[in-house]
Design a protein around this motif. Structure first.
Motif, PDB file in Angstrom:
ATOM      1  N   ASP A1414     -55.851   9.335 -11.149  1.00  0.00           N
ATOM      2  CA  ASP A1414     -57.048   8.532 -10.891  1.00  0.00           C
ATOM      3  C   ASP A1414     -57.887   8.393 -12.151  1.00  0.00           C
ATOM      4  N   ILE A1415     -58.066   9.508 -12.875  1.00  0.00           N
ATOM      5  CA  ILE A1415     -58.835   9.454 -14.122  1.00  0.00           C
ATOM      6  C   ILE A1415     -58.089   8.609 -15.145  1.00  0.00           C
ATOM      7  N   GLU A1416     -56.763   8.757 -15.213  1.00  0.00           N
ATOM      8  CA  GLU A1416     -55.973   8.005 -16.189  1.00  0.00           C
ATOM      9  C   GLU A1416     -56.003   6.508 -15.898  1.00  0.00           C
ATOM     10  N   THR A1417     -56.025   6.145 -14.630  1.00  0.00           N
ATOM     11  CA  THR A1417     -56.126   4.725 -14.286  1.00  0.00           C
ATOM     12  C   THR A1417     -57.436   4.142 -14.793  1.00  0.00           C
ATOM     13  N   SER A1418     -58.516   4.896 -14.620  1.00  0.00           N
ATOM     14  CA  SER A1418     -59.814   4.426 -15.121  1.00  0.00           C
ATOM     15  C   SER A1418     -59.797   4.315 -16.639  1.00  0.00           C
ATOM     16  N   VAL A1419     -59.230   5.315 -17.308  1.00  0.00           N
ATOM     17  CA  VAL A1419     -59.205   5.322 -18.774  1.00  0.00           C
ATOM     18  C   VAL A1419     -58.403   4.132 -19.296  1.00  0.00           C
ATOM     19  N   SER A1420     -57.253   3.872 -18.702  1.00  0.00           N
ATOM     20  CA  SER A1420     -56.415   2.765 -19.175  1.00  0.00           C
ATOM     21  C   SER A1420     -57.094   1.417 -18.997  1.00  0.00           C
ATOM     22  N   ARG A1421     -58.041   1.351 -18.052  1.00  0.00           N
ATOM     23  CA  ARG A1421     -58.779   0.113 -17.823  1.00  0.00           C
ATOM     24  C   ARG A1421     -59.931  -0.062 -18.798  1.00  0.00           C
ATOM     25  N   ALA A1422     -60.298   1.000 -19.513  1.00  0.00           N
ATOM     26  CA  ALA A1422     -61.537   0.982 -20.297  1.00  0.00           C
ATOM     27  C   ALA A1422     -61.456   0.041 -21.492  1.00  0.00           C
ATOM     28  N   HIS A1423     -60.272  -0.145 -22.084  1.00  0.00           N
ATOM     29  CA  HIS A1423     -60.163  -0.969 -23.299  1.00  0.00           C
ATOM     30  C   HIS A1423     -58.779  -1.590 -23.341  1.00  0.00           C
ATOM     31  N   ARG A1424     -58.737  -2.802 -23.847  1.00  0.00           N
ATOM     32  CA  ARG A1424     -57.474  -3.559 -23.872  1.00  0.00           C
ATOM     33  C   ARG A1424     -56.413  -2.883 -24.732  1.00  0.00           C
ATOM     34  N   SER A1425     -56.822  -2.044 -25.684  1.00  0.00           N
ATOM     35  CA  SER A1425     -55.852  -1.451 -26.617  1.00  0.00           C
ATOM     36  C   SER A1425     -55.331  -0.100 -26.154  1.00  0.00           C
ATOM     37  N   ILE A1426     -55.739   0.366 -24.982  1.00  0.00           N
ATOM     38  CA  ILE A1426     -55.215   1.643 -24.474  1.00  0.00           C
ATOM     39  C   ILE A1426     -53.905   1.352 -23.754  1.00  0.00           C
ATOM     40  N   ALA A1427     -52.806   1.810 -24.357  1.00  0.00           N
ATOM     41  CA  ALA A1427     -51.487   1.547 -23.770  1.00  0.00           C
ATOM     42  C   ALA A1427     -51.175   2.527 -22.653  1.00  0.00           C
ATOM     43  N   GLU A1428     -51.542   3.777 -22.830  1.00  0.00           N
ATOM     44  CA  GLU A1428     -51.259   4.820 -21.841  1.00  0.00           C
ATOM     45  C   GLU A1428     -52.260   5.935 -22.062  1.00  0.00           C
ATOM     46  N   SER A1429     -52.460   6.753 -21.056  1.00  0.00           N
ATOM     47  CA  SER A1429     -53.404   7.857 -21.199  1.00  0.00           C
ATOM     48  C   SER A1429     -52.935   9.029 -20.365  1.00  0.00           C
ATOM     49  N   ALA A1430     -53.438  10.193 -20.707  1.00  0.00           N
ATOM     50  CA  ALA A1430     -53.139  11.411 -19.951  1.00  0.00           C
ATOM     51  C   ALA A1430     -54.341  12.332 -20.061  1.00  0.00           C
ATOM     52  N   VAL A1431     -54.562  13.124 -19.011  1.00  0.00           N
ATOM     53  CA  VAL A1431     -55.692  14.062 -19.022  1.00  0.00           C
ATOM     54  C   VAL A1431     -55.196  15.454 -18.673  1.00  0.00           C
ATOM     55  N   PHE A1432     -55.884  16.441 -19.198  1.00  0.00           N
ATOM     56  CA  PHE A1432     -55.636  17.832 -18.831  1.00  0.00           C
ATOM     57  C   PHE A1432     -56.912  18.607 -19.112  1.00  0.00           C
ATOM     58  N   THR A1433     -56.943  19.850 -18.700  1.00  0.00           N
ATOM     59  CA  THR A1433     -58.129  20.676 -18.944  1.00  0.00           C
ATOM     60  C   THR A1433     -57.741  21.850 -19.824  1.00  0.00           C
ATOM     61  N   TRP A1434     -58.705  22.304 -20.578  1.00  0.00           N
ATOM     62  CA  TRP A1434     -58.546  23.504 -21.393  1.00  0.00           C
ATOM     63  C   TRP A1434     -59.881  24.224 -21.375  1.00  0.00           C
ATOM     64  N   THR A1435     -59.870  25.449 -20.849  1.00  0.00           N
ATOM     65  CA  THR A1435     -61.093  26.236 -20.693  1.00  0.00           C
ATOM     66  C   THR A1435     -62.220  25.386 -20.101  1.00  0.00           C
ATOM     67  N   ASN A1436     -61.898  24.706 -19.021  1.00  0.00           N
ATOM     68  CA  ASN A1436     -62.866  23.921 -18.248  1.00  0.00           C
ATOM     69  C   ASN A1436     -63.433  22.718 -18.986  1.00  0.00           C
ATOM     70  N   LEU A1437     -62.829  22.351 -20.096  1.00  0.00           N
ATOM     71  CA  LEU A1437     -63.181  21.095 -20.750  1.00  0.00           C
ATOM     72  C   LEU A1437     -62.143  20.054 -20.356  1.00  0.00           C
ATOM     73  N   LEU A1438     -62.602  18.868 -20.030  1.00  0.00           N
ATOM     74  CA  LEU A1438     -61.685  17.775 -19.726  1.00  0.00           C
ATOM     75  C   LEU A1438     -61.271  17.104 -21.024  1.00  0.00           C
ATOM     76  N   VAL A1439     -59.986  17.054 -21.278  1.00  0.00           N
ATOM     77  CA  VAL A1439     -59.448  16.428 -22.489  1.00  0.00           C
ATOM     78  C   VAL A1439     -58.729  15.147 -22.077  1.00  0.00           C
ATOM     79  N   VAL A1440     -59.074  14.042 -22.715  1.00  0.00           N
ATOM     80  CA  VAL A1440     -58.426  12.756 -22.447  1.00  0.00           C
ATOM     81  C   VAL A1440     -57.653  12.343 -23.691  1.00  0.00           C
TER      82      VAL A1440
END
Length: 1512
Positions: A1414-1440
């Motif tokens: 769901d987050i990746e779908t939003s991210v990929s919609r954010a800008h025309r130049s985003i080809a693909e995206s992935a998210v994960f967490t590290w020590t409670n920080l969201l990394v995109v």
């Protein structure tokens, strides 16, 4: 008074104390509202030396200077305040992580090509240099770290990044070099174990199975090869840059924010926004309601003309030789003088030409009342004067606009909107200007962006026609008809035309004449743009009414010769000058060259932008310099104006020797709350404001609240100035709706009752009325930024930013401040142009200091601070920054910054409350009873009973696939089972029943003879997709061996792919490898030896050229529970597992069992020829086809534009009955719908496309059959999903997520939705784990560790309540069951299963459950130049992680857009944004993202990112 020689610090302090002495008791005593105006008669800034002046170089458009926004913000008092605020934090140092940037991402334009001259000159007087040296010494002492500001802001700020933020320790800050283990030891994080990180992550590949840590036999599970390196206790390499920077970021987010969030709440219902509680200490207005202020009566003078044209006619006839206008050349010398006689005669010619010579007599092009655009450069004021008065005489309405210099001019689209709304189709211009306009290759004027089609008319004298003797212009008495239209840009950038009527035009000239005491024959120097605003009102209109001689000094002349206007005043003994603060500032810097200048003739120096609070410093500094040249203090007259109300107020020149008006020293904190408070405590946050005089003659003024109904303010309250006057604008031309809200305002009192029926006009100015009815302006509506209910002025923020070492990093005049709405509040953004010679460290240090200074002085957090390369911000025609265009570029990702810093953790304080899950007080039985009481169904469903087909004897006799193949080979030997196609669509291999049987027998014989194997041994099948793999599979079944299918290593990337193969072989304890000759050579090659130990391979058997032998006997499993094959694969969470699949396989609709023909297309062949799949479906008239999402996406993107050519080639998909996507994930609704719509023209039925769902524990749970109902789609509230609830909403509802059912549950399969923690059944309004029960579930995991507990937990588990005896298999996927209104084939209502996402992949943030897709779908919609995206967490920080498909120049554009969209749609703050090249995000063979491997690669600093941004 203090003379100019008194410039030492000691002398300054002495004089300052003397000046302030009489007023200090008033400050300490109880301060009443009106006393604040007598605190200071001269600002100490008047004792200061001025700021740097303009550069003398000039150029074309490329070198436009940003001077218009430069000097207004110069204030030495404010600079001192900023430095003092920064010095407070010298003890607080914190390691702020600098962004990681690939060098190529910073593309700086060459300085000589695109760097215009700065508006600040290097020339400074000795005193200022001494003070700068002193300031530098203080800064060097106090600003050793660029990062101290964070500590202060986070001391009083709470981290909202996760539900565990409150558990972070508040220990001392670590240095950047401290070991991560040490850091993590001091940071308690509940329920979160940082993952192991390997340094042996394979190389970047887009489609490759990546293994977890390679673990040789005999090594404990928790240990890997990388543990022999220098690692911390958590497995992170000590030298990991990325991990250290993330820890630095965590350190900055430990302490609570200024507005602390409320405690955790136990209720499951979620509030969207945290509503801050009102602060009892907030200042509130206490005065009485304001009384409307009347201006002096507008006097009646006997010889005033009935219309302005009449005045021109009078002077043209009676004073023909009197000079009207003198223009200057670029060096500042007079070029020519236009007399009133020539002005009258030329205007008359133009009026006659416009009305009589542009069309025919019967069809004139122009009629009275039509609108025409006046397009003249500022350097040619005479042509503009003639055109303007010619239009007035012809009674057509002039619309003056700027000269368009290119098709893509900043604001061109808005000017087009203006011309369209005013109905302009004709433009008047000069011959020289017309030649300079951009042309098409055919020589025609280019069609400007957004403009209506224009007809261009040249108005040079030689093209005008002398009117006939009997023609006279019609000059009626001034009435309410529109005289001219002046353009105005709104805060959003929309350009509107303010219509000024003929009576308003005349009345305004009369009011200015009375207020300024203009006399006939005076000389006036005008430095402003003569096309609009004060430059038009004084320099073109009122001057003609009073026969004044106007000397116009264009902007280009000022850039080349800043002293030119002062010289004109001196030479012509001018009585009045109309200037801006910029002109005072520039003249002050260049005055050394003109020691004999005398300004004693000036009786009125009108400061057009005197309403800007920062103008007071320029006025004082100019007076300080030029008082010795005869300039009298009382002649400086600031004024306030607006496009809607024209002149609002102007200070009248005082009598010689009278006391000057007082200043107000206001608290910025009070101003932010909209109240007036004297600043008595913190001088750092004070604002000194000068008055703009009294209201205009004949006007009535009120102060009303700027928001909501126009309620009258109190006397100590800041509000918007509204004006009632005959001399104001009448409407926005062509925009009646907007007009009503601005020009027809009726103020109301406290009870809401109107104070009268007189309409007022909103001026857009924010201010208050002081003692003696003096008007004070503290800002404008268009620069108002309302953050968390507090108002901040953009100009104030600019001043603070520029007081932080401006000359080292950014250009003073090129800075934009605006707000963007993100997550229900305005967020402040600052964009500035960076100098080409500024280093990354300097820029980052400057940004850090600006953040701290604004936080200290304005008590507001910046959301984003961006630096762009020099000369890249859009400019206005006069060189200022085009704010709305800059904002538009920021929001659209077209800004292309070279440095950026986002601070969402600091300034976003209205996030939803973190959710704390309720303690386990409710057991599963209570939940079940509660659901029953609430009337909720238990969430479960089942397929129909598994019936027995007609060939009952066949089924009983041939229970296993191996037996079915033998029977097929005997009963129907020549039936073709498989056809393998290549990229050209040709069949390269086929297999009939008997051929497949015999090939399997040959492989069985080879295994028995050469392998030395025992029944039940594991055999690895290393083949590309094809018939060889199928034959080897059946050969193993014939021999009683367990096949393990493994994807072959990639020949060009052995280093990344071969370790995966080796690991599966080791983990599965394979006794033998079956493969082809080419692959066998690869396994034993020198390249392979570089990655793995090739000497320890098990026995390798090449199956390409086996002798024709039959095995003595074929193996028959004694029971259906025997193991049939092992399925090894790497999950999306990075786990390598082998699943045991049992021998009872007769339920599968396979070719061997059902006897149908299968056409095989290997994925590699499809990539070489995209139309292959669709043309094969058409050619072979295929009814049923199975594919993956990656294949469907490939065809959608690659063939979407080729449907016509496919149709022309005869491709017809009407034969396809079902096209099933085999997936182990949530159905991709958008992709399947796009595929259906795209290929509908080829005959594909929309109902044909459907999905299937299976998991590792059960390969076939759902499949959309042809007999069942259509797959249903529901819309689920995403907020409820985060709470593990299912709430259906209507399509198009905000925060809704469309979900498609995964197919009809197969026969013999039962499904139940279970709470994964309590293991109790759930109601159908809950999201839970999907458990499945069927005879074809897998039997368990195959591991070398023998973890039976894990096996029992997943494959043979029981409910904690309900049906405790039934054995279930856990799929590991979250979903829900909904009973639909549709009927199944049995006539019962259809139960639909909806898969939402994988349980192991969900992100637990702020106590809520998020699904990465769901987050990746939003991210990929954010800008025309985003080809693909992935998210994960590290020590409670969201990394995109975002893959950039465009230019590296766009990398930094993604950071704010990604942060914005995740905050808006998911209520999460992104901690780190990583921009990488395409193909970096690892994908396994099923097209699924491997996020955990991506995380490990990121933390091990192996991604080679383009840019890494750490959000504060």
């Amino acid at each position: 008074m203090i003379d100019s020689s008194d410039i030492t610090q000691k002398g300054y302090e002495k004089k300052r104390a003397k000046l302030l002495g009489p007023f200090l008791p008033q400050i300490t005593s109880k301060t009443h509202f009106f006393l604040l105006f007598f605190l200071l008669s001269y600002s100490p800034s008047s004792l200061r030396s001025p700021a740097p002046g303009p550069s003398s170089s000039s150029g074309g458009r490329r070198n436009r200077s940003g001077g218009t926004r430069d000097d207004r913000y110069r204030s030495d008092i404010h600079t001192e305040a900023v430095q003092a605020a920064l010095a407070k934090h010298k003890e607080e140092k914190m390691a702020l992580p600098m962004p990681t940037k690939r060098r190529s991402a910073f593309v700086q334009s060459p300085a000589e090509d695109c760097t215009p001259p700065d508006t600040s000159s290097a020339s400074e007087d000795e005193g200022s240099l001494r003070r700068q040296a002193a300031l530098s010494a203080v800064l060097a002492q106090s600003l050793q770290s660029p990062d101290y500001w964070i500590n202060r802001s986070v001391q009083s700020s709470s981290s909202t990044s996760s539900s565990t933020s409150s558990t972070l320790s508040h220990g001392e800050n670590k240095t950047p070099t401290s070991a991560l283990a040490d850091i993590l030891a001091s940071t308690r994080i509940e329920n979160s174990v940082p993952p192991d990180v390997t340094s042996s992550t394979p190389e970047r590949r887009s489609r490759v199975d990546l293994p977890p840590n390679a673990m040789p036999r005999g090594m404990p599970r928790g240990q890997s090869r990388t543990s022999m390196l220098d690692t911390t206790a958590d497995g992170v390499p000590v030298n990991s840059r990325v991990s250290t920077k993330i820890q630095q970021l965590l350190n900055t987010l430990k302490r609570p924010k200024r507005p602390p969030l409320s405690d955790f709440f136990l209720d499951d219902s979620e509030e969207i926004v945290e509503v801050p509680q009102p602060d009892p200490n907030t200042p509130r207005p206490e005065g009485r309601q304001i009384i409307p202020v009347k201006g002096e009566p507008l006097g009646v003078v006997s010889n005033w003309p009935p219309a302005l044209q009449a005045a021109l006619a009078r002077w043209g006839a009676s004073q023909a030789k009197s000079p009207a206008l003198t223009t200057l050349d670029v060096t500042g010398k007079p070029l020519y003088t236009l007399t009133y006689g020539k002005l009258w005669s030329r205007s008359l010619k133009l009026a006659y030409t416009l009305l009589n010579k542009l069309g025919t007599k019967n069809e004139p092009v122009l009629r009275p009342g039509d609108r025409v655009a006046l397009v003249y450069p500022n350097t040619d004021p005479a042509m503009f004067w003639v055109a303007f008065y010619g239009c007035l005489l012809a009674e057509v309405i002039p619309v003056p606009i700027e000269v368009p210099l290119s098709r893509q001019d900043a604001g061109s689209l808005q000017i087009g909107f203006l011309l369209g709304s005013c109905g302009v189709g004709l433009a008047l211009t000069s011959e020289i200007c017309l030649k300079g306009l951009p042309k098409t290759p055919q020589g025609e004027i280019m069609q400007f962006k957004g403009w209506p089609r224009m007809k261009w008319v040249v108005t040079d004298t030689k093209y005008l026609t002398k009117p006939s003797k009997d023609w006279q212009p019609h000059i009626p008495t001034a009435n309410t008809d529109t005289a001219y239209i002046e353009y105005k840009a709104s805060k959003e950038g929309t350009v509107m035309g303010v219509a000024v009527s003929k009576i308003a035009l005349l009345t305004h000239c009369q009011a200015l004449t009375q207020a300024c005491n203009y006399c006939e024959g005076e000389t006036l120097v005008n430095v402003l743009d003569c096309k609009k605003d004060m430059g038009l009102w004084h320099g073109v209109l009122t001057s003609v009414m009073n026969r004044i001689h106007t000397i116009t000094v264009p902007y280009a002349v000022m850039k080349a010769c800043p002293m030119s206007w002062v010289q004109r005043v001196h030479i012509h003994k001018a009585r009045v000058a109309v200037v801006k603060c910029r002109d005072l500032h520039w003249a002050m810097m260049a005055h050394r060259d003109q020691r004999d200048t005398n300004l004693s003739s000036i009786r009125m120096l009108i400061v057009a932008d005197g309403a800007n609070p920062w103008s007071v410093s320029s006025c004082d500094a100019f007076l300080n310099v030029f008082q010795s040249h005869g300039l009298k203090p009382e002649v400086i007259c600031p004024c306030a104006s607006s496009p809607e109300a024209l002149t609002v107020a102007i200070r009248r020149p005082g009598a010689r020797g009278t006391a000057l008006p007082a200043r107000a020293i206001l608290s910025m904190g009070g101003l932010s709350h909209g109240v007036i408070r004297v600043n008595t405590e913190d001088k750092n946050s004070a604002l000194t404001v000068q008055d703009v005089g009294h209201v205009m003659p004949g006007a009535l003024m009120c102060i009303v609240k700027p928001d909501g109904p126009p309620q009258l303010c109190k006397t100590d309250e800041i509000g918007e100035i509204v004006l009632n006057s005959r001399a104001g604008g009448t409407l926005y031309y062509g925009l009646p709706g907007v007009t009503k809200n601005t020009f027809e305002v009726i103020p109301v009192n406290q009870t809401g009752a109107p104070i009268g029926d007189i309409p007022f006009t909103r001026t857009g100015l924010l201010g208050f009325v002081g003692p003696g009815s003096l008007v004070f302006v503290v800002g404008k509506n268009e620069g108002l930024l309302t953050v968390s209910g507090r108002r901040h002025n953009a100009d104030d923020l600019v001043a603070t930013a520029l007081a932080v070492e401006p000359v080292k990093t950014v250009y003073r005049g090129r800075i934009a401040v605006f707000s963007v709405t993100v997550f229900y509040d305005e967020r402040i953004v600052i964009v500035a142009e960076q100098r080409p010679d500024a280093s990354e460290e300097d820029s980052f240090q400057w940004m850090s200091r600006v953040l701290q200074a604004i936080d200290s002085i304005h008590q507001v957090g910046l959301y984003c601070l961006a630096l762009v390369p020099a000369n890249t911000l859009p400019k206005t025609p006069l060189g200022g920054i085009h704010i709305s265009e800059t904002k538009q570029n920021f929001l659209e990702g077209n800004l292309h910054p070279c440095n950026i810093l986002l601070c969402p953790h600091t300034c976003v304080t209205n996030l939803p409350k973190p959710r704390q899950k309720q303690p386990g007080v409710l057991g599963p039985a209570s939940i079940m009873v509660g659901n029953l009481v609430a009337g909720n169904r238990m969430s479960q469903a089942a397929g129909r009973e598994l019936g027995v087909v007609e060939e009952e004897g066949l089924v009983r006799k041939h229970q296993f696939l191996s037996e079915a193949l033998q029977w097929r080979a005997q009963s129907d030997p020549d039936h073709v089972l498989y056809v393998l196609l290549n990229a050209k669509g040709a069949a390269v291999c086929t297999a009939t029943c008997v051929q497949l049987h015999k090939r399997a027998e040959k492989i069985t014989s080879a295994l028995m003879e050469r392998g030395g194997l025992n029944t039940g041994d594991n055999v690895v099948l290393l083949y590309p997709p094809g018939i060889d793999l199928i034959a080897a599979f059946y050969g193993c079944l014939y021999a009683g061996l367990i096949p393990v299918t493994v994807r072959p290593p990639h020949p060009q990337n052995l280093a990344a792919t071969l370790p995966t193969v080796r690991m599966i072989i080791d983990v599965s304890k394979a006794a033998c490898i079956l493969t082809t000759q080419p692959l066998m050579r690869i396994l034993r090659s020198r390249e392979a030896a570089a990655s793995v130990n090739v000497k320890t391979w098990p026995t390798i058997i090449d199956t390409d050229d086996l002798p024709r032998r039959r095995p003595p006997q074929l193996y028959k499993p004694p029971t259906a529970e025997m193991l049939a094959y092992l399925d090894f694969s790497v999950s999306t969470t990075g786990m390598l597992t082998g699943v045991k699949v049992r021998a009872l396989l007769h339920f599968f609709s396979l070719s061997v069992y059902s006897g149908h023909q299968s056409i095989l297309i290997p994925p590699m062949e499809l990539e070489l020829s995209l139309p292959l799949w669709l043309s094969t479906l058409s050619q072979y008239k295929i009814r049923d086809t199975f594919c993956s999402y990656s294949v469907m996406e490939l065809c959608t993107k690659g063939l979407g534009t080729q449907t016509d050519s496919l149709k022309a080639r005869g491709v017809n998909l009407s034969c396809v009955r079902s096209c099933v996507v085999i997936a182990e994930e949530r159905p991709r609704l958008a992709l399947t719908q796009s595929f259906s719509k795209l290929f509908k023209d080829l005959g594909l039925s929309p109902r044909a496309v459907s999905t299937a769902f299976g998991s590792r524990v059960n390969l076939a749970i759902c499949l959309q059959g042809t007999a069942g109902p259509d797959p249903s789609t529901v819309y689920v509230d995403m907020k409820s999903l985060r709470h593990d609830r299912v709430r259906l909403v209507e399509r198009g509802a905000p925060q809704s997520l469309p979900l498609m059912e995964s197919g009809t549950i197969l026969p013999g399969v039962k499904v139940i939705i279970v709470n994964p923690e309590t293991r109790g059944p759930l109601g159908d309004s809950h999201l839970g784990e999907i458990w499945v029960q069927s005879p074809h579930s897998s039997s368990g995991y195959y591991t070398i560790y023998g973890e039976e507990s894990l096996q029992a937990d997943h494959f043979n588990t029981r409910l904690s309540f309900g049906e405790p005896h039934t054995l279930w298999a856990r799929t590991g996927y979250l979903g829900f069951v909904k009973r639909t209104e549709l009927l199944g084939s049995t006539g019962d209502r259809h139960d639909a299963l909806f898969v939402v996402g994988q349980l192991d992949e969900t992100l637990e943030l702020r106590g809520l459950r998020y699904h990465p897709i769901d987050i990746e779908t939003s991210v990929s919609r954010a800008h025309r130049s985003i080809a693909e995206s992935a998210v994960f967490t590290w020590t409670n920080l969201l990394v995109v992680v975002a893959e950039l498909a465009g230019s590296e120049q766009e990398a930094l554009d993604l950071v704010p857009l990604v942060t914005n969209v995740v905050l808006e749609e998911h209520h999460l703050i992104v901690g780190v944004v990583v921009v990488v090249d395409p193909g970096v995000i690892p994908i396994n063979s099923r097209g699924e993202k491997q996020r955990m491997h991506l995380r490990d690669s990121f933390l091990a600093d192996q991604l080679d990112p383009i840019y890494v941004a750490y959000n504060m």
